[in-house]
Write a protein that holds these residues in place. Structure first.
Motif, PDB file in Angstrom:
ATOM      1  N   THR A  42      71.056  98.768   6.010  1.00  0.00           N
ATOM      2  CA  THR A  42      72.047  97.727   6.244  1.00  0.00           C
ATOM      3  C   THR A  42      72.203  97.668   7.570  1.00  0.00           C
ATOM      4  O   THR A  42      71.898  98.588   8.646  1.00  0.00           O
ATOM      5  N   SER A  47      68.165  90.044   6.736  1.00  0.00           N
ATOM      6  CA  SER A  47      68.704  88.664   6.502  1.00  0.00           C
ATOM      7  C   SER A  47      68.491  87.712   7.642  1.00  0.00           C
ATOM      8  O   SER A  47      68.006  86.406   7.411  1.00  0.00           O
ATOM      9  N   THR A  48      68.810  88.104   8.741  1.00  0.00           N
ATOM     10  CA  THR A  48      68.709  87.358   9.914  1.00  0.00           C
ATOM     11  C   THR A  48      67.045  86.888   9.882  1.00  0.00           C
ATOM     12  O   THR A  48      66.888  85.835  10.232  1.00  0.00           O
TER      13      THR A  48
HETATM   14  N1  LIG Z   1      77.005  85.640  12.010  1.00  0.00           N
HETATM   15  C1  LIG Z   1      76.767  86.956  12.831  1.00  0.00           C
HETATM   16  N2  LIG Z   1      77.330  87.020  14.116  1.00  0.00           N
HETATM   17  C2  LIG Z   1      77.118  88.171  14.873  1.00  0.00           C
HETATM   18  N3  LIG Z   1      76.236  89.147  14.550  1.00  0.00           N
HETATM   19  C3  LIG Z   1      75.535  89.147  13.235  1.00  0.00           C
HETATM   20  C4  LIG Z   1      75.842  88.005  12.370  1.00  0.00           C
HETATM   21  N4  LIG Z   1      75.084  88.220  11.227  1.00  0.00           N
HETATM   22  C5  LIG Z   1      74.390  89.427  11.287  1.00  0.00           C
HETATM   23  N5  LIG Z   1      74.719  89.895  12.705  1.00  0.00           N
HETATM   24  C6  LIG Z   1      74.342  91.301  13.274  1.00  0.00           C
HETATM   25  O1  LIG Z   1      72.982  91.391  13.338  1.00  0.00           O
HETATM   26  C7  LIG Z   1      72.500  92.478  12.845  1.00  0.00           C
HETATM   27  C8  LIG Z   1      71.358  92.371  11.669  1.00  0.00           C
HETATM   28  O2  LIG Z   1      72.326  91.576  10.444  1.00  0.00           O
HETATM   29  P1  LIG Z   1      71.449  91.191   9.112  1.00  0.00           P
HETATM   30  O3  LIG Z   1      72.431  90.702   8.263  1.00  0.00           O
HETATM   31  O4  LIG Z   1      70.307  90.509   9.320  1.00  0.00           O
HETATM   32  O5  LIG Z   1      71.248  92.668   8.494  1.00  0.00           O
HETATM   33  P2  LIG Z   1      70.600  93.059   7.263  1.00  0.00           P
HETATM   34  O6  LIG Z   1      69.353  93.997   7.414  1.00  0.00           O
HETATM   35  O7  LIG Z   1      70.425  91.917   6.213  1.00  0.00           O
HETATM   36  O8  LIG Z   1      71.983  93.874   6.534  1.00  0.00           O
HETATM   37  P3  LIG Z   1      72.365  94.026   4.931  1.00  0.00           P
HETATM   38  O9  LIG Z   1      71.325  94.997   4.136  1.00  0.00           O
HETATM   39  O10 LIG Z   1      73.492  94.780   5.089  1.00  0.00           O
HETATM   40  O11 LIG Z   1      72.227  92.695   4.314  1.00  0.00           O
HETATM   41  C9  LIG Z   1      73.454  93.277  12.455  1.00  0.00           C
HETATM   42  O12 LIG Z   1      73.829  94.269  13.425  1.00  0.00           O
HETATM   43  C10 LIG Z   1      74.834  92.463  12.292  1.00  0.00           C
HETATM   44  O13 LIG Z   1      75.951  93.055  12.664  1.00  0.00           O
END
Ligand SMILES: Nc1ncnc2c1ncn2[C@@H]1O[C@H](COP(=O)(O)OP(=O)(O)OP(=O)(O)O)[C@@H](O)[C@H]1O
Ligand SMILES: [Mg+2]
Lengths: 285, 267
Positions: A42, A47-48
């Motif tokens: 996580t 997602s980014t």
């Molecule tokens: N809108 C936002 N503003 C600021 N920081 C963000 C935003 N969205 C995500 N982040 C940060 O960017 C990083 C990557 O987030 P991301 O959502 O891409 O992770 P993920 O791998 O999809 O996690 P998960 O499995 O929980 O969905 C994290 O540290 C998160 O806190």
């Protein structure tokens, strides 16, 4: 029709005290027809990353090429890109808004400027692909069960006929049966519709069975990239970043360490069973 | 897209002002607002300005950040000033077409502008240094006596705190739904006004549904923890005055007395 990513970096809230470096110099090739599992703990940036692929997020630096064309070039038609690179968000059922399911599924094709009949045909096709019962099509999307809503939402993206389908944690919040149904549906779609699929998940068990290629992300970087068997030989490294190999890999590794000459790259219960039986038979039991 | 809205938001850092009891800050803000109307001369405004500058300095909030929040208010301020300049009757200074700027009008407008700027800066300093939760606690405690008149003080504060808490959540939700619909080809930036309004439906319907779902979940969670409103409720972190809070009250009193003295002395 391939997607290629060059030296991609994404920083949230750049220039403030809250800035987060979510992606760090990622380079990647996604050729046609692969089933890719994108796995990471996580917050690792999955997602980014997928949101940069269809141009929803503009990278801080780096380039993305779809069919050799830079998607952030001026005058590039993002709408066509978004039809070609379909992205299903986490909890996609939260995007449903129409009065009945089929109209909601038609929303995407309508935005592409297709005619009413063509939209309807595409919607029907998509709803059949996700296996949603025909009786549900005219119901309000809010009267469906959780799993059905999710199928309807996936159909909404599928109706745009994407060449790449990206699903962000499609099994989140579903029970084991719902999870298996969705995963089987995705595999079926890949085989029938010959799409490239990127399945995002934080569980190896979700992707182990079906993926041809597994990409492991950690803290905004790509840590491993290879076939499932290759990736799972590094089970201790996976554990260090909060992931794990599928259960079967651990059983086989344990047996091997204790003197049974099994191959450890069997990922499903059936494969593991037949491997163990094979070794037992060879030993004359 | 919502990043420029800093007005009324909390700025996370550590400072003497952040650590003060929220009741002190709430009452202090009110006292400051009132004293802005007690003073009415140049020395008086300078005095109030110095006090405010000192507080901003103490708060450790970057001045640039505070000013950024002011931008949205600038427009309203300009309009107020213009109206006052032209519409106050008195000795005419300049005539533009049928309207004239009067001497009284200019003085009044300047005074108004100074008061408004100080007023906004003062109250945003309070929200910048106080979390919404602290603020509601303070409000509940300060308005406490009204409970005797059967004013539902606790419920009002609870509603305020939930509303404040939901703002960032709903903003995030809006962003997510917008992205999901853009991924399905929706166009929120169309030049055509009609199309642009129509594009709001796929955004607003899911947003309302999600707001109701969240409200429902929250109500359920509160019930599950036996929330029954005010009766018999105790606090985990009751507000307690410290020595620094009494010092702050003393300074506040001195400030008001100075303002009154300035006024009486004819300044
Ligand atoms: N809108 C936002 N503003 C600021 N920081 C963000 C935003 N969205 C995500 N982040 C940060 O960017 C990083 C990557 O987030 P991301 O959502 O891409 O992770 P993920 O791998 O999809 O996690 P998960 O499995 O929980 O969905 C994290 O540290 C998160 O806190
Ligand atoms: Mg995610």
């Amino acid at each position: 029709m391939s997607l290629s990513v060059k030296d991609l970096t994404y920083i949230y809230e750049q220039g403030t005290a809250m800035s987060v470096n979510a992606l760090n110099h990622i380079s990647l090739e996604i050729p046609d027809g692969q089933f890719i599992g994108l796995v990471g703990h996580t917050g690792s940036g999955k997602s980014t990353f997928v949101q940069t692929l269809n141009g929803l997020l503009k990278p801080t630096s780096g380039k993305i090429y779809w069919n050799g064309q830079d998607i952030h070039e001026e005058n590039y038609d993002k709408k066509l890109l978004r039809a070609a690179v379909g992205l299903v968000f986490q909890y996609p059922e939260h995007q449903l808004f129409e009065t009945d399911v089929i109209t909601d599924v038609m929303f995407g094709p309508k935005n592409l400027g297709l005619s009413e009949t063509e939209c309807r045909d595409r919607a029907k096709e998509a709803l059949l692909s996700v296996g949603l019962d025909e009786r549900c099509w005219t119901k309000s999307p809010f009267d469906l069960s959780g799993g059905q809503k999710r199928r309807a939402a996936i159909a909404g993206v599928l109706a745009m006929k994407p060449e790449i389908l990206i699903l962000d944690e499609p099994t989140a919040g579903l029970d084991p049966k719902g999870r298996d149904e969705i995963l089987n549906m995705v595999r079926g779609m890949k085989e029938r519709l010959k799409m490239t699929i990127i399945l995002v998940s934080h569980s190896m068990d979700d992707v182990a069975e079906y993926a041809d290629r597994i990409i492991v992300m950690n803290a905004g970087e790509i840590m491993m990239d290879g076939t499932p068997a290759e990736v799972f030989t590094h089970s201790s490294e996976l554990e260090e970043i909060g992931l794990s190999a599928p259960q079967m890999v651990y059983i086989l590794q344990y047996l091997k360490e204790n003197g049974l000459p099994v191959e450890t790259d069997r990922l499903t219960v059936e494969e593991a069973c037949s491997e163990i039986l094979r070794v037992c038979r060879d030993a004359g039991y | 897209m919502f990043k420029d809205i800093t007005l009324g938001q909390y700025y996370q850092t550590d400072s003497i002002l952040h650590r003060l009891d929220p009741r002190v800050k709430l009452i202090g803000t009110l006292v400051y607002l009132v004293s802005l109307f007690i003073v009415r001369s140049v020395p008086g405004y300078i005095f109030a300005g110095i006090a405010l500058a000192a507080l901003i300095r103490l708060s450790n909030v970057p001045f640039r950040y505070i000013i950024r929040g002011m931008k949205s208010i600038m427009m309203i301020l300009m309009i107020t000033v213009l109206f006052n300049m032209f519409l106050t009757p008195g000795e005419p200074l300049i005539r533009i077409w049928k309207l004239s700027v009067t001497r009284e009008g200019v003085i009044f407008a300047i005074r108004m502008a100074i008061r408004l700027v100080f007023l906004i800066l003062g109250s945003s300093l309070m929200t910048l240094t106080t979390t919404p939760n602290q603020l509601t606690d303070a409000l509940e405690s300060v308005l406490g006596p009204l409970k005797k008149l059967h004013v539902p003080v606790h419920e009002i504060s609870m509603m305020m705190s939930i509303a404040l808490r939901f703002i960032p959540i709903l903003m995030e939700e809006t962003d997510k739904i917008m992205k999901a619909q853009i991924a399905r080809g929706a166009d929120f930036e169309s030049k055509n006004l009609k199309k642009r309004i129509a594009a709001l439906v796929p955004l607003l319907v899911p947003l309302f549904i999600s707001a109701f779902r969240r409200a429902n979940d929250l109500a359920m969670a509160m019930e599950a923890r036996c929330y029954r409103g005010d009766s018999g409720r105790t606090k985990m972190k009751p507000l307690v005055y410290k020595k620094s809070d009494y010092t702050a009250y003393a300074i506040m009193t001195a400030f008001v007395l100075c303002c009154v003295a300035l006024r009486i002395a004819g300044f």
